[in-house]
Design an enzyme around this catalytic site. Sequence first.
Site, PDB file in Angstrom:
ATOM      1  N   GLU A  22       0.844  -1.190   0.000  1.00  0.00           N
ATOM      2  CA  GLU A  22       0.000   0.000   0.000  1.00  0.00           C
ATOM      3  C   GLU A  22       0.879   1.240   0.000  1.00  0.00           C
ATOM      4  O   GLU A  22       1.978   1.244   0.550  1.00  0.00           O
ATOM      5  CB  GLU A  22      -0.910  -0.007   1.239  1.00  0.00           C
ATOM      6  CG  GLU A  22      -1.877   1.165   1.302  1.00  0.00           C
ATOM      7  CD  GLU A  22      -2.915   1.037   2.406  1.00  0.00           C
ATOM      8  OE1 GLU A  22      -3.796   1.908   2.502  1.00  0.00           O
ATOM      9  OE2 GLU A  22      -2.842   0.049   3.174  1.00  0.00           O
ATOM     10  N   ASN A  67      -6.744   1.288   2.691  1.00  0.00           N
ATOM     11  CA  ASN A  67      -7.473   2.532   2.870  1.00  0.00           C
ATOM     12  C   ASN A  67      -7.086   3.571   1.823  1.00  0.00           C
ATOM     13  O   ASN A  67      -7.908   4.408   1.421  1.00  0.00           O
ATOM     14  CB  ASN A  67      -7.221   3.086   4.267  1.00  0.00           C
ATOM     15  CG  ASN A  67      -7.807   2.208   5.356  1.00  0.00           C
ATOM     16  OD1 ASN A  67      -8.634   1.344   5.090  1.00  0.00           O
ATOM     17  ND2 ASN A  67      -7.372   2.417   6.582  1.00  0.00           N
ATOM     18  N   ASN A 167     -12.301  -1.461  -0.818  1.00  0.00           N
ATOM     19  CA  ASN A 167     -11.595  -1.902   0.384  1.00  0.00           C
ATOM     20  C   ASN A 167     -12.373  -1.505   1.630  1.00  0.00           C
ATOM     21  O   ASN A 167     -12.766  -0.337   1.781  1.00  0.00           O
ATOM     22  CB  ASN A 167     -10.205  -1.256   0.452  1.00  0.00           C
ATOM     23  CG  ASN A 167      -9.483  -1.587   1.754  1.00  0.00           C
ATOM     24  OD1 ASN A 167      -8.997  -2.693   1.933  1.00  0.00           O
ATOM     25  ND2 ASN A 167      -9.424  -0.627   2.665  1.00  0.00           N
ATOM     26  N   GLU A 168     -12.625  -2.470   2.507  1.00  0.00           N
ATOM     27  CA  GLU A 168     -13.200  -2.241   3.837  1.00  0.00           C
ATOM     28  C   GLU A 168     -14.342  -1.231   3.812  1.00  0.00           C
ATOM     29  O   GLU A 168     -14.392  -0.291   4.614  1.00  0.00           O
ATOM     30  CB  GLU A 168     -12.105  -1.803   4.822  1.00  0.00           C
ATOM     31  CG  GLU A 168     -11.101  -2.902   5.099  1.00  0.00           C
ATOM     32  CD  GLU A 168     -10.097  -2.563   6.192  1.00  0.00           C
ATOM     33  OE1 GLU A 168     -10.111  -1.402   6.684  1.00  0.00           O
ATOM     34  OE2 GLU A 168      -9.313  -3.440   6.564  1.00  0.00           O
ATOM     35  N   TYR A 239      -6.417  -8.778  12.191  1.00  0.00           N
ATOM     36  CA  TYR A 239      -5.128  -8.452  12.795  1.00  0.00           C
ATOM     37  C   TYR A 239      -5.181  -8.840  14.268  1.00  0.00           C
ATOM     38  O   TYR A 239      -6.230  -8.723  14.921  1.00  0.00           O
ATOM     39  CB  TYR A 239      -4.830  -6.961  12.665  1.00  0.00           C
ATOM     40  CG  TYR A 239      -4.669  -6.490  11.239  1.00  0.00           C
ATOM     41  CD1 TYR A 239      -3.473  -6.684  10.555  1.00  0.00           C
ATOM     42  CD2 TYR A 239      -5.711  -5.847  10.578  1.00  0.00           C
ATOM     43  CE1 TYR A 239      -3.314  -6.256   9.254  1.00  0.00           C
ATOM     44  CE2 TYR A 239      -5.561  -5.412   9.271  1.00  0.00           C
ATOM     45  CZ  TYR A 239      -4.356  -5.621   8.613  1.00  0.00           C
ATOM     46  OH  TYR A 239      -4.218  -5.193   7.313  1.00  0.00           O
ATOM     47  N   GLU A 287      -6.084  -9.365   3.965  1.00  0.00           N
ATOM     48  CA  GLU A 287      -5.300  -8.630   4.968  1.00  0.00           C
ATOM     49  C   GLU A 287      -5.247  -9.480   6.226  1.00  0.00           C
ATOM     50  O   GLU A 287      -6.294  -9.809   6.793  1.00  0.00           O
ATOM     51  CB  GLU A 287      -5.906  -7.259   5.285  1.00  0.00           C
ATOM     52  CG  GLU A 287      -5.723  -6.218   4.195  1.00  0.00           C
ATOM     53  CD  GLU A 287      -6.111  -4.808   4.633  1.00  0.00           C
ATOM     54  OE1 GLU A 287      -5.939  -4.490   5.830  1.00  0.00           O
ATOM     55  OE2 GLU A 287      -6.579  -4.039   3.770  1.00  0.00           O
ATOM     56  N   GLN A 348       1.716  -5.996   5.889  1.00  0.00           N
ATOM     57  CA  GLN A 348       2.121  -5.704   4.524  1.00  0.00           C
ATOM     58  C   GLN A 348       3.507  -6.288   4.299  1.00  0.00           C
ATOM     59  O   GLN A 348       3.843  -7.230   5.016  1.00  0.00           O
ATOM     60  CB  GLN A 348       2.044  -4.218   4.267  1.00  0.00           C
ATOM     61  CG  GLN A 348       0.599  -3.696   4.475  1.00  0.00           C
ATOM     62  CD  GLN A 348       0.375  -2.257   4.022  1.00  0.00           C
ATOM     63  OE1 GLN A 348       1.103  -1.664   3.265  1.00  0.00           O
ATOM     64  NE2 GLN A 348      -0.696  -1.676   4.553  1.00  0.00           N
TER      65      GLN A 348
END
Length: 498
Positions: A22, A67, A167-168, A239, A287, A348
């Site tokens: 990203e 993001n 995304n999200e 996460y 992710e 990442q």
Amino acid sequence: MSIHPRFTIGRIHRNLFGGFVEHLGRHIYDGIYEPGHETADADGFRRDVIDLVRELGVTTIRYPGGNFVSGFRWEDSVGPREERPRRLDLAWHSTETNEVGLHEFTSWLDKVGSELMLAVNLGTRGTQEALDLLEYANVPAKTALTDQRVANGRPDPFGVKIWCLGNEMDGPWQLGHRSADDYGKIASQTAKAMRQVDPDLELVVCGSSGAQMPTFGEWERTVLQHTYDDVDYISCHAYYQEHDGDTASFLASAVDMDRFIDSVVQTADHVRAVKRSEKQINISFDEWNVWYLTRFDDEDKIQDVAEWPVAPRLLEDVYSVLDAVVFGNLMISLLKHADRVTSASLAQLVNVIAPIMTEPGGIAWRQTTFFPFAITSRLARGEALAVTLDVPTYATARYGEVPLVDAVATHDAESGEAAVFLVNRSQTESLEVRVDVSGLGDVDVRETHMIADDDIHATNTLEQPERVVPSANDTARVGNGTLTITLPPVSWTAVDIA
């Protein structure tokens, strides 16, 4: 523990060993790209980082966010560099120079041997912009957009096969945040339009950004009701971190990942049943990582837009042996669901919650989490095997009683090679594990790799880049159809047998 090649979970898709890059912090600039570095190639990319990414064994790389993508204008990233605009990145309160864009990044992918997984902006933009990017990237015919691609130095299409539809979008922090109903509609519309250009694309629709979201479950159901016939994957993001010194629960993080995956699979299959569809939706776990979110707060972001920096140091977590053991266990969880998790992206790769760190003008080094990924990516081949485990349990505050040992096995029928991946979650006791491998035939141990240390908080740093490295587990033996191995406390182990 017992393993047998007949008890298969599913084929291990190589896309399971994907990564994520990203435009965030020092990931691109001072990470993979540093023209003034002594190892920089003619394109400005650090060769030492390229070598480490190749060693990591990353197959696909999701890009450019995250993001970041929800405020990204893809046109900014193509054309002559000197003409590309500087833009505010609202996601990370930074300034984006667009010095590295689509063409440069795909040239870097060629160097590291990975495939592009491209995300489109469905936050501040929509279907038309996604179509324009698809046409620019993939269409061989002569059009205004493909003429631009040729003029920008790429006569042949990029041939991107895997696309993420935003995304999200369930997250209130996301630019263009929508309800599940509104997002499902635009995702379906965009997917249908993209398939008119290329019906063979692989499309990923946004699932929940975490199982803790208040809309989790219902979000998946609503979005898939709109998009089930249009997409191939629904995404999962997760996460993990140690909370308030609760090491016991942290070591059991993979239990939560298992439950998360099972819940999404059940929801997808419910929609399948309602639609009476023969199609199966799989999971793109695009992710996942250990990330100490509590160390980063929105208050840490620079609020004055006049001061938003280029490539600030953000989310540069330093990982310990404990983190690496949990990380390795998360990889075991992904393999245990290889029948439905057919794509995944470690978030990442460089500097930002990453297995690889760099110092501007200095060295690049492997974090502790580098090793479980690189070793698993290399050894896990063929099919994932279901294992039967008879092990003691221990109590956790977050997940109740969980097994002290977690494990998965893999087997390649063509080569006869097999591997076993194991974690000991005990903080105090070594555990001897006996594995019935008689179903594999006459096999022996070829290599072992272990992450363990008397100091579970030991880390690799700029000053001590090789403080933590894998060691062999010399206790591994095969005799009379049984593999025996002793696992130290808080350890991750891989055993290659053939």
